[in-house]
Design a protein around this motif. Sequence first.
Motif, PDB file in Angstrom:
ATOM      1  N   VAL B  87     -19.324   3.169   5.585  1.00  0.00           N
ATOM      2  CA  VAL B  87     -20.096   2.440   4.581  1.00  0.00           C
ATOM      3  C   VAL B  87     -19.115   1.614   3.758  1.00  0.00           C
ATOM      4  CG1 VAL B  87     -21.655   2.599   2.616  1.00  0.00           C
ATOM      5  CG2 VAL B  87     -21.873   4.221   4.501  1.00  0.00           C
ATOM      6  N   TYR B  88     -19.447   0.358   3.560  1.00  0.00           N
ATOM      7  CA  TYR B  88     -18.592  -0.557   2.806  1.00  0.00           C
ATOM      8  C   TYR B  88     -19.285  -0.937   1.502  1.00  0.00           C
ATOM      9  CZ  TYR B  88     -15.775  -0.943   6.987  1.00  0.00           C
ATOM     10  OH  TYR B  88     -14.966  -0.643   8.066  1.00  0.00           O
ATOM     11  N   PHE B  89     -18.526  -0.849   0.409  1.00  0.00           N
ATOM     12  CA  PHE B  89     -19.049  -1.185  -0.909  1.00  0.00           C
ATOM     13  C   PHE B  89     -18.260  -2.356  -1.492  1.00  0.00           C
ATOM     14  CE2 PHE B  89     -21.847   2.341  -1.632  1.00  0.00           C
ATOM     15  CZ  PHE B  89     -21.300   3.394  -0.917  1.00  0.00           C
ATOM     16  N   CYS B  90     -18.977  -3.310  -2.069  1.00  0.00           N
ATOM     17  CA  CYS B  90     -18.321  -4.342  -2.859  1.00  0.00           C
ATOM     18  C   CYS B  90     -18.470  -3.977  -4.335  1.00  0.00           C
ATOM     19  CB  CYS B  90     -18.928  -5.713  -2.588  1.00  0.00           C
ATOM     20  SG  CYS B  90     -20.677  -5.859  -3.041  1.00  0.00           S
ATOM     21  N   ALA B  91     -17.670  -4.586  -5.175  1.00  0.00           N
ATOM     22  CA  ALA B  91     -17.763  -4.343  -6.609  1.00  0.00           C
ATOM     23  C   ALA B  91     -17.301  -5.592  -7.349  1.00  0.00           C
ATOM     24  CB  ALA B  91     -16.933  -3.126  -7.018  1.00  0.00           C
ATOM     25  N   ALA B  92     -17.674  -5.671  -8.618  1.00  0.00           N
ATOM     26  CA  ALA B  92     -17.273  -6.791  -9.454  1.00  0.00           C
ATOM     27  C   ALA B  92     -16.904  -6.273 -10.837  1.00  0.00           C
ATOM     28  CB  ALA B  92     -18.404  -7.813  -9.561  1.00  0.00           C
ATOM     29  N   LYS B  93     -15.929  -6.924 -11.453  1.00  0.00           N
ATOM     30  CA  LYS B  93     -15.514  -6.535 -12.792  1.00  0.00           C
ATOM     31  C   LYS B  93     -14.892  -7.718 -13.514  1.00  0.00           C
ATOM     32  CE  LYS B  93     -12.926  -3.120 -15.455  1.00  0.00           C
ATOM     33  NZ  LYS B  93     -12.684  -4.101 -16.527  1.00  0.00           N
ATOM     34  N   GLY B  94     -15.054  -7.742 -14.836  1.00  0.00           N
ATOM     35  CA  GLY B  94     -14.396  -8.752 -15.661  1.00  0.00           C
ATOM     36  C   GLY B  94     -13.488  -8.102 -16.675  1.00  0.00           C
ATOM     37  N   ASN B  95     -12.802  -8.913 -17.454  1.00  0.00           N
ATOM     38  CA  ASN B  95     -11.834  -8.429 -18.437  1.00  0.00           C
ATOM     39  C   ASN B  95     -12.420  -8.206 -19.816  1.00  0.00           C
ATOM     40  OD1 ASN B  95      -9.735  -8.384 -16.675  1.00  0.00           O
ATOM     41  ND2 ASN B  95      -8.870 -10.342 -17.295  1.00  0.00           N
ATOM     42  N   ASN B  96     -13.628  -8.655 -20.042  1.00  0.00           N
ATOM     43  CA  ASN B  96     -14.184  -8.543 -21.379  1.00  0.00           C
ATOM     44  C   ASN B  96     -14.563  -7.100 -21.694  1.00  0.00           C
ATOM     45  OD1 ASN B  96     -13.951 -11.310 -21.706  1.00  0.00           O
ATOM     46  ND2 ASN B  96     -16.000 -11.688 -20.900  1.00  0.00           N
ATOM     47  N   TYR B  97     -14.546  -6.760 -22.997  1.00  0.00           N
ATOM     48  CA  TYR B  97     -14.930  -5.420 -23.426  1.00  0.00           C
ATOM     49  C   TYR B  97     -16.339  -5.106 -22.931  1.00  0.00           C
ATOM     50  CZ  TYR B  97     -16.228  -1.477 -26.323  1.00  0.00           C
ATOM     51  OH  TYR B  97     -16.656  -0.243 -26.748  1.00  0.00           O
ATOM     52  N   GLY B  98     -16.496  -3.899 -22.369  1.00  0.00           N
ATOM     53  CA  GLY B  98     -17.802  -3.500 -21.873  1.00  0.00           C
ATOM     54  C   GLY B  98     -18.063  -3.890 -20.437  1.00  0.00           C
ATOM     55  N   GLN B  99     -17.193  -4.686 -19.844  1.00  0.00           N
ATOM     56  CA  GLN B  99     -17.379  -5.057 -18.438  1.00  0.00           C
ATOM     57  C   GLN B  99     -16.723  -4.017 -17.560  1.00  0.00           C
ATOM     58  OE1 GLN B  99     -15.950  -9.300 -18.629  1.00  0.00           O
ATOM     59  NE2 GLN B  99     -17.732  -9.577 -17.308  1.00  0.00           N
ATOM     60  N   ASN B 100     -17.559  -3.152 -17.013  1.00  0.00           N
ATOM     61  CA  ASN B 100     -17.054  -2.105 -16.141  1.00  0.00           C
ATOM     62  C   ASN B 100     -17.248  -2.510 -14.689  1.00  0.00           C
ATOM     63  OD1 ASN B 100     -16.435  -0.161 -18.258  1.00  0.00           O
ATOM     64  ND2 ASN B 100     -18.647  -0.110 -18.562  1.00  0.00           N
ATOM     65  N   PHE B 101     -16.663  -1.718 -13.790  1.00  0.00           N
ATOM     66  CA  PHE B 101     -16.900  -1.939 -12.374  1.00  0.00           C
ATOM     67  C   PHE B 101     -18.384  -1.714 -12.074  1.00  0.00           C
ATOM     68  CE2 PHE B 101     -12.922  -2.600 -10.250  1.00  0.00           C
ATOM     69  CZ  PHE B 101     -11.976  -2.111 -11.136  1.00  0.00           C
ATOM     70  N   VAL B 102     -18.994  -2.657 -11.396  1.00  0.00           N
ATOM     71  CA  VAL B 102     -20.370  -2.519 -10.915  1.00  0.00           C
ATOM     72  C   VAL B 102     -20.327  -2.636  -9.401  1.00  0.00           C
ATOM     73  CG1 VAL B 102     -22.706  -3.438 -10.927  1.00  0.00           C
ATOM     74  CG2 VAL B 102     -21.349  -3.439 -13.029  1.00  0.00           C
ATOM     75  N   PHE B 103     -20.855  -1.638  -8.737  1.00  0.00           N
ATOM     76  CA  PHE B 103     -20.794  -1.574  -7.276  1.00  0.00           C
ATOM     77  C   PHE B 103     -22.105  -2.037  -6.649  1.00  0.00           C
ATOM     78  CE2 PHE B 103     -16.899   0.725  -6.131  1.00  0.00           C
ATOM     79  CZ  PHE B 103     -16.463   1.112  -7.378  1.00  0.00           C
ATOM     80  N   GLY B 104     -21.998  -2.634  -5.483  1.00  0.00           N
ATOM     81  CA  GLY B 104     -23.173  -2.913  -4.675  1.00  0.00           C
ATOM     82  C   GLY B 104     -23.673  -1.618  -4.047  1.00  0.00           C
ATOM     83  N   PRO B 105     -24.869  -1.642  -3.452  1.00  0.00           N
ATOM     84  CA  PRO B 105     -25.477  -0.425  -2.894  1.00  0.00           C
ATOM     85  C   PRO B 105     -24.864   0.032  -1.569  1.00  0.00           C
ATOM     86  CG  PRO B 105     -26.915  -2.283  -2.577  1.00  0.00           C
ATOM     87  CD  PRO B 105     -25.787  -2.777  -3.424  1.00  0.00           C
ATOM     88  N   GLY B 106     -24.043  -0.799  -0.964  1.00  0.00           N
ATOM     89  CA  GLY B 106     -23.368  -0.381   0.257  1.00  0.00           C
ATOM     90  C   GLY B 106     -23.976  -0.952   1.528  1.00  0.00           C
ATOM     91  N   THR B 107     -23.132  -1.097   2.551  1.00  0.00           N
ATOM     92  CA  THR B 107     -23.552  -1.524   3.891  1.00  0.00           C
ATOM     93  C   THR B 107     -23.018  -0.517   4.891  1.00  0.00           C
ATOM     94  OG1 THR B 107     -23.542  -3.882   3.348  1.00  0.00           O
ATOM     95  CG2 THR B 107     -23.308  -3.284   5.683  1.00  0.00           C
ATOM     96  N   ARG B 108     -23.926   0.040   5.686  1.00  0.00           N
ATOM     97  CA  ARG B 108     -23.498   0.981   6.726  1.00  0.00           C
ATOM     98  C   ARG B 108     -23.211   0.194   7.999  1.00  0.00           C
ATOM     99  NH1 ARG B 108     -23.532   6.241   7.165  1.00  0.00           N
ATOM    100  NH2 ARG B 108     -24.822   6.474   5.311  1.00  0.00           N
ATOM    101  N   LEU B 109     -21.935   0.139   8.374  1.00  0.00           N
ATOM    102  CA  LEU B 109     -21.506  -0.587   9.567  1.00  0.00           C
ATOM    103  C   LEU B 109     -21.321   0.394  10.723  1.00  0.00           C
ATOM    104  CD1 LEU B 109     -20.426  -3.121  11.050  1.00  0.00           C
ATOM    105  CD2 LEU B 109     -18.162  -2.533  10.146  1.00  0.00           C
ATOM    106  N   SER B 110     -21.955   0.090  11.828  1.00  0.00           N
ATOM    107  CA  SER B 110     -21.778   0.876  13.055  1.00  0.00           C
ATOM    108  C   SER B 110     -21.185  -0.035  14.111  1.00  0.00           C
ATOM    109  CB  SER B 110     -23.111   1.446  13.541  1.00  0.00           C
ATOM    110  OG  SER B 110     -23.684   2.307  12.579  1.00  0.00           O
ATOM    111  N   VAL B 111     -20.057   0.373  14.670  1.00  0.00           N
ATOM    112  CA  VAL B 111     -19.420  -0.374  15.744  1.00  0.00           C
ATOM    113  C   VAL B 111     -19.663   0.382  17.035  1.00  0.00           C
ATOM    114  CG1 VAL B 111     -17.282  -1.336  16.644  1.00  0.00           C
ATOM    115  CG2 VAL B 111     -17.680  -1.259  14.163  1.00  0.00           C
ATOM    116  N   LEU B 112     -20.416  -0.256  17.932  1.00  0.00           N
ATOM    117  CA  LEU B 112     -20.847   0.408  19.158  1.00  0.00           C
ATOM    118  C   LEU B 112     -19.828   0.167  20.264  1.00  0.00           C
ATOM    119  CD1 LEU B 112     -24.557  -0.766  18.880  1.00  0.00           C
ATOM    120  CD2 LEU B 112     -23.538   1.360  18.042  1.00  0.00           C
TER     121      LEU B 112
END
Lengths: 113, 113
Positions: B87-112
Amino acid sequence: NAGVTQTPKFQVLKTGQSMTLQCAQDMNHNSMYWYRQDPGMGLRLIYYSASEGTTDKGEVPNGYNVSRLNKREFSLRLESAAPSQTSVYFCASSEGFHTDTQYFGPGTRLTVL
Amino acid sequence: GENVEQHPSTLSVQEGDSAVIKCTYSDSASNYFPWYKQELGKRPQLIIDIRSNVGEKKDQRIAVTLNKTAKHFSLHITETQPEDSAVYFCAAKGNNYGQNFVFGPGTRLSVLP
């Protein structure tokens, strides 16, 4: 270096019981975080400590308290556990608070009956 | 506050093909975008990150692109291998006060194979 360690690995509680999740890091990081991970919802921030001596609420703080015991240790307490707190809990740390890589612990799988 | 969306939620590819996962964010002040890989039962681990002063970053078979104007960033994995399944997660964050890491819900990758 062990990195970020968490105890316990698994825990089952009854509704209303309390417990403390322990987290420690040996990387001399300033910032520490507690996340919960639920299926399909990614990681959500519960509380964080940008530096020793400070703690702040994240996205989902209700029902939790934290203590930054020292630079190494950051604990998460559930005072009165509820079934909605069934989740996997991850502790993380980073060198600084702003845009620094986070390193995660192995997680604690908590079930509240 | 920041909102991060991630698509697709699941992705299956044949071994050797490429995989692309896309994330969009809402807060134009975000300036740091990491990608994490989480294997089953394991902790999330950083695989690549990008800051807002660059448009693309590569590390062997993995690359990330950022479009600040459109507020989206993408993970590209070339020559996929079965061990890329996770499962791969992306996230975003800024430098301003109160800006925490916010993660995406995830992508389940299957390599067949």
